[in-house]
Design a protein around this motif. Structure first.
Motif, mmCIF file in Angstrom:
data_model
loop_
_atom_site.group_PDB
_atom_site.id
_atom_site.type_symbol
_atom_site.label_atom_id
_atom_site.label_comp_id
_atom_site.label_asym_id
_atom_site.label_seq_id
_atom_site.Cartn_x
_atom_site.Cartn_y
_atom_site.Cartn_z
ATOM 1 N N ARG A 1 -7.482 -5.293 1.838
ATOM 2 C CA ARG A 1 -6.431 -5.020 0.846
ATOM 3 C C ARG A 1 -6.960 -4.140 -0.284
ATOM 4 O O ARG A 1 -6.316 -3.164 -0.679
ATOM 5 C CB ARG A 1 -5.883 -6.330 0.282
ATOM 6 N N GLU B 1 -5.575 -0.382 -1.033
ATOM 7 C CA GLU B 1 -4.992 -0.046 -2.337
ATOM 8 C C GLU B 1 -5.779 1.080 -3.012
ATOM 9 O O GLU B 1 -5.190 1.948 -3.653
ATOM 10 C CB GLU B 1 -4.920 -1.285 -3.237
ATOM 11 N N ARG C 1 0.160 0.326 4.948
ATOM 12 C CA ARG C 1 0.402 -0.803 4.037
ATOM 13 C C ARG C 1 1.681 -1.537 4.410
ATOM 14 O O ARG C 1 1.732 -2.764 4.404
ATOM 15 C CB ARG C 1 0.450 -0.330 2.583
ATOM 16 N N GLN D 1 2.129 -5.473 5.128
ATOM 17 C CA GLN D 1 2.962 -6.294 4.269
ATOM 18 C C GLN D 1 4.120 -6.955 5.016
ATOM 19 O O GLN D 1 4.559 -8.035 4.642
ATOM 20 C CB GLN D 1 3.465 -5.483 3.077
ATOM 21 N N SER E 1 3.292 -15.039 3.937
ATOM 22 C CA SER E 1 3.705 -14.926 2.534
ATOM 23 C C SER E 1 2.715 -15.576 1.573
ATOM 24 O O SER E 1 2.621 -15.176 0.416
ATOM 25 C CB SER E 1 5.103 -15.525 2.332
ATOM 26 N N TYR F 1 1.185 -10.588 -0.537
ATOM 27 C CA TYR F 1 0.963 -9.147 -0.403
ATOM 28 C C TYR F 1 2.210 -8.509 0.194
ATOM 29 O O TYR F 1 2.231 -8.087 1.343
ATOM 30 C CB TYR F 1 -0.263 -8.882 0.474
ATOM 31 N N SER F 2 3.247 -8.463 -0.629
ATOM 32 C CA SER F 2 4.515 -7.903 -0.148
ATOM 33 C C SER F 2 5.239 -7.095 -1.219
ATOM 34 O O SER F 2 6.378 -6.706 -1.021
ATOM 35 C CB SER F 2 5.422 -9.028 0.351
ATOM 36 N N ASP G 1 5.113 -4.068 -2.258
ATOM 37 C CA ASP G 1 5.380 -2.634 -2.115
ATOM 38 C C ASP G 1 6.238 -2.289 -0.909
ATOM 39 O O ASP G 1 6.374 -1.119 -0.560
ATOM 40 C CB ASP G 1 4.044 -1.879 -2.023
ATOM 41 N N ILE G 2 6.816 -3.282 -0.279
ATOM 42 C CA ILE G 2 7.599 -3.053 0.941
ATOM 43 C C ILE G 2 8.728 -2.058 0.696
ATOM 44 O O ILE G 2 8.867 -1.068 1.421
ATOM 45 C CB ILE G 2 8.129 -4.379 1.524
#
Length: 142
Positions: A70, A74, A90, A94, A99, A103-104, A106-107
């Motif tokens: 991650r 990033e 990414r 994601q 959950s 790490y979600s 920026d979906i």
């Protein structure tokens, strides 16, 4: 790095997604990557760590590999914010991580960027992989 190398890394990543052995090979191939690597190489290095987390058995090593991946991903995106391939990588993570890993965030942004620029992608292999992923996840590309 030329397009052939990127295509090789891309294909290796998709092969490694279902194979621990291929993942370890991918990480070995990318072991020369470091903070000075071009963002796309750093992105695929990140993905190899993410795949190690997926294929691992020990919770702590899985978690540490995920965090390493991650952070690398990033970092790569911060170096090249508009790189569709990095944003696609990414997005794939994601949409697939549990959950609990939180790490979600920026979906939606990644989907919007990809959808807005999909028709401009010159690389047919990348176009095909993105298109197939969106179809598989039942996401519109328009």
């Amino acid at each position: 790095m030329n397009a052939t190398d990127i295509s090789y890394l891309r294909n290796l990543f998709f092969e490694a997604s279902n194979s621990k052995e291929k993942t370890e090979y991918m990480l070995k191939v990318l072991s020369v990557a470091n903070d000075k690597s071009v963002p796309i190489v750093k992105g695929y290095t990140a993905m190899s760590y993410m795949l190690l987390a997926k294929h691992g058995f020990n919770f702590f090593s899985r978690y540490n590999n995920f965090i390493t991946g991650r952070e690398l991903l990033e970092s790569a995106i911060s170096q090249d914010r508009n790189n569709l391939e990095l944003r696609f990588l990414r997005l794939t993570v994601q949409l697939n991580v549990p959950s609990i890993l939180n790490y979600s965030g920026d979906i939606e942004g990644d989907k919007k960027l990809i959808m807005a620029n999909f028709r401009h992608i010159q690389d047919p292999d990348l176009r095909n992989k993105i298109n197939n992923f969106f179809i598989k996840k039942n996401l519109p590309l328009n």
